[in-house]
Design an enzyme around this catalytic site. Sequence first.
Site, PDB file in Angstrom:
ATOM      1  N   GLU A  22       0.834  -1.208   0.000  1.00 36.32           N
ATOM      2  CA  GLU A  22       0.000   0.000   0.000  1.00 36.32           C
ATOM      3  C   GLU A  22       0.867   1.256   0.000  1.00 36.32           C
ATOM      4  O   GLU A  22       0.580   2.230  -0.700  1.00 36.32           O
ATOM      5  CB  GLU A  22      -0.913   0.028   1.222  1.00 36.32           C
ATOM      6  N   TYR A  54     -13.211  27.278  -0.432  1.00 39.02           N
ATOM      7  CA  TYR A  54     -13.190  25.813  -0.543  1.00 39.02           C
ATOM      8  C   TYR A  54     -12.156  25.308  -1.541  1.00 39.02           C
ATOM      9  O   TYR A  54     -11.671  24.190  -1.400  1.00 39.02           O
ATOM     10  CB  TYR A  54     -14.572  25.235  -0.834  1.00 39.02           C
ATOM     11  N   GLU A  74      -7.882   6.392  10.150  1.00 36.89           N
ATOM     12  CA  GLU A  74      -8.292   7.146  11.330  1.00 36.89           C
ATOM     13  C   GLU A  74      -7.312   8.297  11.590  1.00 36.89           C
ATOM     14  O   GLU A  74      -7.723   9.415  11.902  1.00 36.89           O
ATOM     15  CB  GLU A  74      -8.356   6.231  12.556  1.00 36.89           C
ATOM     16  N   LYS A  99     -11.713   4.621   1.622  1.00 37.25           N
ATOM     17  CA  LYS A  99     -10.608   3.843   1.069  1.00 37.25           C
ATOM     18  C   LYS A  99     -11.219   2.738   0.196  1.00 37.25           C
ATOM     19  O   LYS A  99     -11.294   1.576   0.592  1.00 37.25           O
ATOM     20  CB  LYS A  99      -9.755   3.266   2.205  1.00 37.25           C
TER      21      LYS A  99
END
Length: 119
Positions: A22, A54, A74, A99
Amino acid sequence: MSDRISLHGLRVRGHHGVFDFERRDGQDFVVDVELELDLAKAAAGDDVTDTVHYGELAGRLAEVIAGEPVNLIETLAERLAAVCLADARVTAATVTVHKPQAPIPLEFADVAVTVRRTR
């Protein structure tokens, strides 16, 4: 606070995860943020400097997503919430990190973590 700015579906390549592949290969992360703040001054004055821009926020979030790898989404969500709260006008931020290519050996639509942080 009932005023909100939402940014949904920000897709950025990052190298987060607990597995070596990953971090090596990377994958797309999709982020949704919702900011709570008072928009009355911006609405009355019609001035972008009285609100959270934004486009600039998206750029700062993208830098974090594409930046230093972390093991957990997290942790990534927490870092993104801190970016949102860096603007003193924001009283609360809700951040969801998706994800969709998580290494799960089953068919699934999405994996996501949501955090809400306030001042």
